[in-house]
Design an enzyme around this catalytic site. Structure first.
Site, mmCIF file in Angstrom:
data_model
loop_
_atom_site.group_PDB
_atom_site.id
_atom_site.type_symbol
_atom_site.label_atom_id
_atom_site.label_comp_id
_atom_site.label_asym_id
_atom_site.label_seq_id
_atom_site.Cartn_x
_atom_site.Cartn_y
_atom_site.Cartn_z
ATOM 1 N N GLY C 13 0.824 -1.210 0.000
ATOM 2 C CA GLY C 13 0.000 0.000 0.000
ATOM 3 C C GLY C 13 0.852 1.251 0.000
ATOM 4 O O GLY C 13 2.083 1.197 -0.052
ATOM 5 N N MET C 14 0.188 2.373 0.074
ATOM 6 C CA MET C 14 0.883 3.653 -0.055
ATOM 7 C C MET C 14 1.789 3.909 1.153
ATOM 8 O O MET C 14 2.926 4.341 0.987
ATOM 9 C CB MET C 14 -0.169 4.737 -0.143
ATOM 10 C CG MET C 14 0.402 6.032 -0.530
ATOM 11 S SD MET C 14 -0.794 6.863 -1.560
ATOM 12 C CE MET C 14 0.219 8.275 -1.989
ATOM 13 N N ARG C 39 -3.304 -12.332 -1.372
ATOM 14 C CA ARG C 39 -3.353 -12.127 -2.816
ATOM 15 C C ARG C 39 -1.984 -11.824 -3.420
ATOM 16 O O ARG C 39 -1.680 -12.157 -4.558
ATOM 17 C CB ARG C 39 -4.331 -10.973 -3.111
ATOM 18 C CG ARG C 39 -4.774 -10.816 -4.531
ATOM 19 C CD ARG C 39 -5.994 -9.869 -4.574
ATOM 20 N NE ARG C 39 -5.903 -8.815 -3.561
ATOM 21 C CZ ARG C 39 -5.182 -7.667 -3.701
ATOM 22 N NH1 ARG C 39 -4.528 -7.438 -4.820
ATOM 23 N NH2 ARG C 39 -5.170 -6.775 -2.741
ATOM 24 N N CYS C 148 -2.143 10.828 10.991
ATOM 25 C CA CYS C 148 -1.277 11.844 10.384
ATOM 26 C C CYS C 148 -1.626 13.261 10.827
ATOM 27 O O CYS C 148 -0.744 14.050 11.158
ATOM 28 C CB CYS C 148 -1.332 11.742 8.867
ATOM 29 S SG CYS C 148 -2.993 11.662 8.191
ATOM 30 N N HIS C 241 -0.303 17.953 5.009
ATOM 31 C CA HIS C 241 -1.546 18.449 5.598
ATOM 32 C C HIS C 241 -1.290 19.840 6.173
ATOM 33 O O HIS C 241 -0.309 20.058 6.891
ATOM 34 C CB HIS C 241 -1.990 17.523 6.735
ATOM 35 C CG HIS C 241 -2.493 16.182 6.283
ATOM 36 N ND1 HIS C 241 -2.731 15.855 4.968
ATOM 37 C CD2 HIS C 241 -2.820 15.061 7.002
ATOM 38 C CE1 HIS C 241 -3.176 14.605 4.898
ATOM 39 N NE2 HIS C 241 -3.225 14.106 6.105
ATOM 40 N N ASN C 326 2.312 14.230 5.626
ATOM 41 C CA ASN C 326 1.408 13.237 6.194
ATOM 42 C C ASN C 326 1.851 11.798 6.011
ATOM 43 O O ASN C 326 1.521 10.936 6.829
ATOM 44 C CB ASN C 326 0.007 13.422 5.620
ATOM 45 C CG ASN C 326 -0.033 13.404 4.118
ATOM 46 O OD1 ASN C 326 0.623 14.230 3.471
ATOM 47 N ND2 ASN C 326 -0.747 12.476 3.548
#
Lengths: 349, 349, 349, 349
Positions: C13-14, C39, C148, C241, C326
């Site tokens: 993921g990010m 997966r 964050c 942010h 963030n």
């Protein structure tokens, strides 16, 4: 006259919403059924449809209960905004059951007996319908509209094709986000970026025009002979595909002749004054910096295409820009215009 | 060795800032003078320069007092980021006074006795310098770097030109906002939009490559013979021009040969290991959706160009994408590389 | 010393990608395992991970085979970037098996025996670890980093809390797209728009600071007593942010005292010179128009927060802006700094 | 009735264009004169005005010759979209000459004898006009409309002020690009960014509401007593200012009472059915994620404000969002509504 009841298949998606929006105030048609996937069926449209296009959902439809895509809808004409994966068999099922299907899906576009239709360009291709019904033993039939980037290109090519013939076309597109549907393109992929690839798009843009500009000969379309090269790019605009086009013509023509051919172009929808037909299918602008997606996409209610910067091309003969509204003329609006032509020509009787 | 003192003309603008940024850590050069318009002169750089490029202004330069653009700077090499309106006479004045001018302005690019230089492409054009000095009676001289959209295109064309010759090039550009300088493009013009016109850009892109790919014959450049058609568009990206290119080659070549020619291309800067030279001037990517401005513009520190999607073209022979960083390789970085070549070849002795 | 082998849970993921990026060149840690969902397991990282953050995937990791998130990884320290739905039980399983888990997920943040940690703010909360292990009978343990938007706010509040106490905080956020992960926010939702709602965000921002600023008393954290009101908005920025904050202090203070408290703030990570600790946790800028996300998010390698526009507030006492990266300080970087503190304080022995 | 001839001062700027657009189809008014700076005078409007707002320039006005801003225009009512630097003396000159001036400029907003007017909020402040004329010896007079961010805030505050009184207001704005006019914000400053500073904006937003909510007592406005704190930010949206508001009320009120006060609010323009008055000045939405600039800015033709997310505030009493169209209700539309009120109340007789 009483309005003609119609259904929308795939009514909750982005193109489905455009159908709903454009049909809500339509002078001839009236939405009698909204159909979508099993998951949405039996619940109110206002609840299952996350409305993502400009303007509000027509209030009268928020309470309409969504139905499944089965050929038991209370209408004879259905518009299909189904995703390609689902469209093929469902549209066939409806046509077999006697429905007239005006589809925006790609599934049947290249079927030899299915008209791929732009009313200003090839209305005579409706002659295929008889063939289609006979061969398939259907009571109803399917008519398809082209891919969004194809429609606006071919509208601009048609008068040049008619006047001068066209030998070759080179087109580089800058396509809007709405062309990818919803949720579509992630914002992180496109903010401060261009994505130079849209799966399947170049193939469609190189192939569909050949059928559209082709000739109905006997029971089939003889495809037009011209070379097309497409390079497709996604840019951070909301609506409106912009295309940088160069063409090699079949005979010499002056810039004035080219512009005049574009500007004076009218088709059958204009002649028949179909409700969704723009007064001028092609608007030619002479400013140095037009068309622009944000300024020009709503030309003719989104049904006109705007051509600009017509000038000589050092490699082919002429180059110019074409802009069209991809979810109006390039999708729902185009399929509605197709249906209007069917009505006007008695195919719904 | 001791670092070579250099000056930057037009140091407060956007390209000027890139010069300052790239020179701040340069192994050969050292900023000895920042010059700008009368209005900024005699005040500290940190005060008159509104820094708009990524990263901070090099702290050591904030206190340097800006000078006027007069040939009394304490250096022999100057980089010019002057606006075209001002660049012509000022650059001449410096060259006459004995300065070596590496210019990014367009004013002298097409002067017959001024090299328009990309070190990987036409280093032998420096042979014009002797002609320039003799004819003009200058002690110094001017070398120019091409327009941003030209540089990356010609870098990608050069190996094809060498291997296969090129008959015709069609290019549609999607150019970044920084190419218009600062303040440049108003946000209201480009948010949710593409502007299909950049004044003068298509002319430069159709003309400059002919000189760059031309041959030095005696005292002049014989321009290359090929047809180029350019369509230029501004898109909402910060940096990185993307170009959709099609080429007609002079002889048949397989896709593999084309890719191999691009991929294996090296030039004199790579051979000489010039400090700003990227290891590979052209990086070929095989992913379906690359290059993308945001992901690929910093290739080789912004000095490499990225080519992708090399494929056959139904109209010309091959089509592909080229991406380059317009304010690094396409502007300040290009002019610095030019100066590095001048140093390496003894032109500053 | 030899590097400490570490694993990343949720590596595709990010936030997982940020962990991988920041750990790739880490002086103390070395990636020994990348784990993700069923997966992705058993396939090379370079194949299953669509890299979406700036910069390229570290080449050495492209070939590493992804493992399942099971406590059989060849390391003792794991970073968790798991989605909240999955993180709860998996992190417990690892801790039970003896792993040290530095988590960025929200699942255990408010557990009474789990430290919610910002090393500059509440390093003494690590005292909870003994309680956690004892109560749960675990050989390992879990440490969490805040949401964050919380981290950067509390970093800016901490010196004010210490010096003046704080009675109330009002904060309106303008949060970046990357905070929603990938694919995250659809481009059609955010182009030319602000979305004034982020599910769960206001609750976290109103609650987590109370624990962070709380006191370890015996075996529990006594939450700080102050009122916080948060309004959270998504804006079309990539990273960083921005928060508009007003505070009511516990005692009168001049603007100079407030600025000085912020500017001079240092914490244990600075004292211990932890590798990811920024030299200054808070940078105060005096320009009228800073901080800005694009210009300031990379302060201190993305680990510093930038405060600006400190001024009196007609309603509470002072208002100012806080900006933080963030996905660096607010996510992966924060959890890595937590782990560095654990190492420095002997929790991994 | 015959339409009332009107003039527009500053007709070529962005707000001037909105005046032209809104007046083009107005049922009571008819454009008799377009005036601008010396530089544009004596040339056709279509030539000197670079049209930058959505929609096309009204074709009938393209040929109208622009006049100078001198009190010799063939009308008695003029709308002023002049820049603040120029507006002061010019507007006075017109008023002295007998013109009724409905101004959107800030120059005279805080003059003690000039009404700062929102027709739903303080129509009785028109009582100042008599004072103004008498004191200044003018035949005409000046009425002003507030700053864009003020108008929408005060519209939302008014029913709360009337029902519950207000002790304090905290507001953080996210303002659209069009608020800065054209060319306004450079795209390089705002792409992937937020600019947390708009010169003069916070001062206006903290001061103007006090006059608007004040009481006409004798010959002067007694300003309302409440504390306002504003933090203003520019975000990359085209139109529509979004404001995150918290209020401390003068007495306890339930959420239902607050929502009901907002929802049921109507003012004199609704009663008088003024042509530009929206049916509901405030629309309250209950969705979790509304209002959004792109979706809600055109509410009531851009004349309605949309309030959403009304909820309790842990610091003050209630918090909510307010959205308004900054160049319609917040500028040209507001000044036109002011003029409609003047007509309806006989001030133009």
């Amino acid at each position: 006259m009483d309005k003609i009841p119609v259904g929308v298949l795939g009514a909750t998606g982005m193109v489905g919403q455009r159908f709903v929006q454009l049909l809500a105030g339509h002078p001839w048609f009236e939405i009698a059924a909204l159909a979508a996937s099993e998951r949405s069926a039996r619940r109110p449209y206002g609840e299952v449809c996350r409305w993502v296009i400009p303007g509000e959902m027509p209030p009268s439809l928020g309470g309409m209960v969504v139905r499944e895509c089965r050929p038991d809808l209370p209408c004879r004409l259905v518009f299909s905004a189904l995703p390609a994966e689902a469209a093929g068999p469902i549209e066939e099922e409806f046509a077999a059951a006697g429905y007239v299907v005006s589809s925006n899906a790609r599934s049947h576009r290249l079927d030899p007996d299915v008209p791929l239709l732009i009313p200003e360009v090839n209305p005579d291709h409706l002659g295929l319908l008889e063939v289609q019904r006979r061969r398939r033993g259907w009571k109803g039939f399917i008519v398809t509209s082209p891919n969004c980037s194809t429609t606006q290109l071919v509208l601009a090519l048609k008068p040049l094709w008619d006047e001068f013939k066209i030998v070759a076309v080179n087109v580089a597109t800058m396509q809007a986000l709405s062309g990818a549907g919803y949720p579509g393109v992630p914002s992180l992929d496109i903010l401060d970026n261009v994505v130079p690839y849209i799966p399947g798009e170049e193939e469609k843009l190189e192939r569909e025009p050949l059928k559209l500009l082709g000739q109905l000969e006997g029971e089939a379309i003889k495809e037009a002979e011209l070379a097309i090269s497409a390079q497709c790019h996604r840019v951070p605009t909301r609506d409106g595909h912009l295309e940088a086009v160069s063409v090699k013509l079949g005979r010499r023509a002056s810039r004035e002749e080219v512009v005049e051919a574009l500007r004076s172009f009218r088709g059958l929808p204009q002649e028949l004054r179909l409700p969704s037909a723009p007064a001028r299918p092609i608007v030619v602008r002479e400013e140095a910096d037009r068309p622009q997606p944000r300024l020009d996409r709503d030309e003719g209610g989104g049904m006109g295409v705007v051509v600009g910067r017509v000038r000589e091309c050092p490699v082919l003969d002429y180059k110019f820009l074409v802009l069209g509204h991809n979810t109006v003329r390039g999708a729902a609006g185009g399929a509605i215009l197709n249906a209007e032509l069917l009505v006007a020509q008695g195919y719904l009787n």
